[in-house]
Design an enzyme around this catalytic site. Structure first.
Site, mmCIF file in Angstrom:
data_model
loop_
_atom_site.group_PDB
_atom_site.id
_atom_site.type_symbol
_atom_site.label_atom_id
_atom_site.label_comp_id
_atom_site.label_asym_id
_atom_site.label_seq_id
_atom_site.Cartn_x
_atom_site.Cartn_y
_atom_site.Cartn_z
ATOM 1 N N LYS A 67 0.834 -1.197 0.000
ATOM 2 C CA LYS A 67 0.000 0.000 0.000
ATOM 3 C C LYS A 67 0.873 1.253 0.000
ATOM 4 O O LYS A 67 1.823 1.356 0.775
ATOM 5 C CB LYS A 67 -0.912 -0.007 1.231
ATOM 6 C CG LYS A 67 -2.007 1.057 1.198
ATOM 7 C CD LYS A 67 -2.966 0.861 2.362
ATOM 8 C CE LYS A 67 -4.131 1.818 2.298
ATOM 9 N NZ LYS A 67 -5.093 1.596 3.408
ATOM 10 N N GLU A 118 0.053 3.117 7.118
ATOM 11 C CA GLU A 118 -1.031 2.543 6.318
ATOM 12 C C GLU A 118 -0.766 1.077 5.964
ATOM 13 O O GLU A 118 -1.701 0.330 5.662
ATOM 14 C CB GLU A 118 -1.227 3.348 5.036
ATOM 15 C CG GLU A 118 -1.733 4.766 5.258
ATOM 16 C CD GLU A 118 -3.168 4.800 5.734
ATOM 17 O OE1 GLU A 118 -3.921 3.853 5.448
ATOM 18 O OE2 GLU A 118 -3.543 5.780 6.407
#
Length: 285
Positions: free
Chosen positions: A259, A265
């Protein structure tokens, strides 16, 4: 479970599993397509809902995930078209249509009773809230005390953000309720905004919540485990404003090692990509 696009491999794997599902339509381009055409909505429902239901227990369709203010006007037309397609298929009473929002669509959230839709989006979100009320659908909300704490660590204690007992309490003078954790305060601010929008009966489903285990400020295995276990244990009790079970989805099942963006994240998962647990959590039986 929640999946963020109609991945047919995932949907096939869920057949006869009895796992309830939030099915996202995909990104903003998908929302735009559904908003522009009733035929596109009918085709989407046929391919991604009728082809799997009831073998796959699709509970909610999320028409957009955290759609930005510039595209917020697409949400309601797309929701209406999908709802109409479900109704034509005889499924509108069992598969509900909603949209998943970030908490930044709300403002004046402290104290929680002052919560209201942000003026940048209220012209779009107030009608969305009333559509949810009319169709008996919940508001899907992505609720992250982690980001609130990271943004204001001088004003918010770690214990208050991670469900730790015996720490900070906050009294809401607007209604006399007392808060012992930030998650409850954030959810009840959403309920306050829904009331002000003329949709007091709409319930909130927390479509994402979690804490990263690495990659940034306060992102550690200990904090992630503490938060997520606290979340799992807590949501069976609900919030001060709305006691009772609060349907909640833990974000996420896997660390997303590919990601882009902020390093945190990639570290919200309960499991690594190789299926090994990042840390243990326990769900009530």
């Amino acid at each position: 479970m929640r999946i963020y696009s109609p991945d047919h491999g995932a949907l096939a794997a869920l057949r006869r599993s009895d796992i309830g599902l939030i099915l996202d339509v995909g990104g903003v381009d998908a929302v735009r397509d559904l908003a522009s055409s009733t035929a596109a909505a009918a085709a989407w429902v046929q391919a991604n809902v009728q082809a799997y239901y009831p073998d796959v227990v699709i509970e909610y369709i999320a028409v957009g995930n955290e759609v930005g203010a510039g595209d917020a006007g697409l949400i309601l037309p797309a929701m209406r078209n999908v709802h109409a397609a479900l109704a034509a298929a005889g499924l509108s009473g069992v598969v509900r249509v909603s949209t998943a929002v970030k908490t930044d669509v709300f403002t004046n959230t402290f104290p929680p009773s002052s919560g209201v839709f942000h003026p940048d989006v209220d012209q779009h979100m107030v009608p969305v809230a009333r559509f949810l009320a009319d169709t008996g659908s919940p508001m899907l909300a992505n609720v992250y005390p982690y980001f609130a704490y990271r943004g204001s660590p001088g004003d918010i204690s770690l214990g208050y953000a991670t469900f730790q007992p015996g720490g900070t309490t906050v009294s809401d003078g607007g209604n006399g309720l007392v808060y012992t954790n930030l998650f409850d305060a954030m959810v009840d601010a959403i309920y306050a905004a829904l009331e002000k929008a003329g949709a007091p009966g709409v319930r909130v489903v927390v479509s994402e919540s979690g804490w990263p285990s690495a990659g940034g400020f306060a992102a550690s295995v200990d904090n992630a485990r503490t938060y997520n276990q606290g979340l799992i244990d807590h949501v069976y009790r609900g919030t001060p404003k709305r006691p009772g079970v609060l349907e909640t989805y833990v974000f996420a099942m896997f660390n997303e090692n590919q990601k882009p963006g902020d390093a945190t994240e990639r570290k919200f998962g309960l499991f690594c990509p190789d299926k090994q647990p990042v840390y243990p959590v326990t769900f009530p039986k």
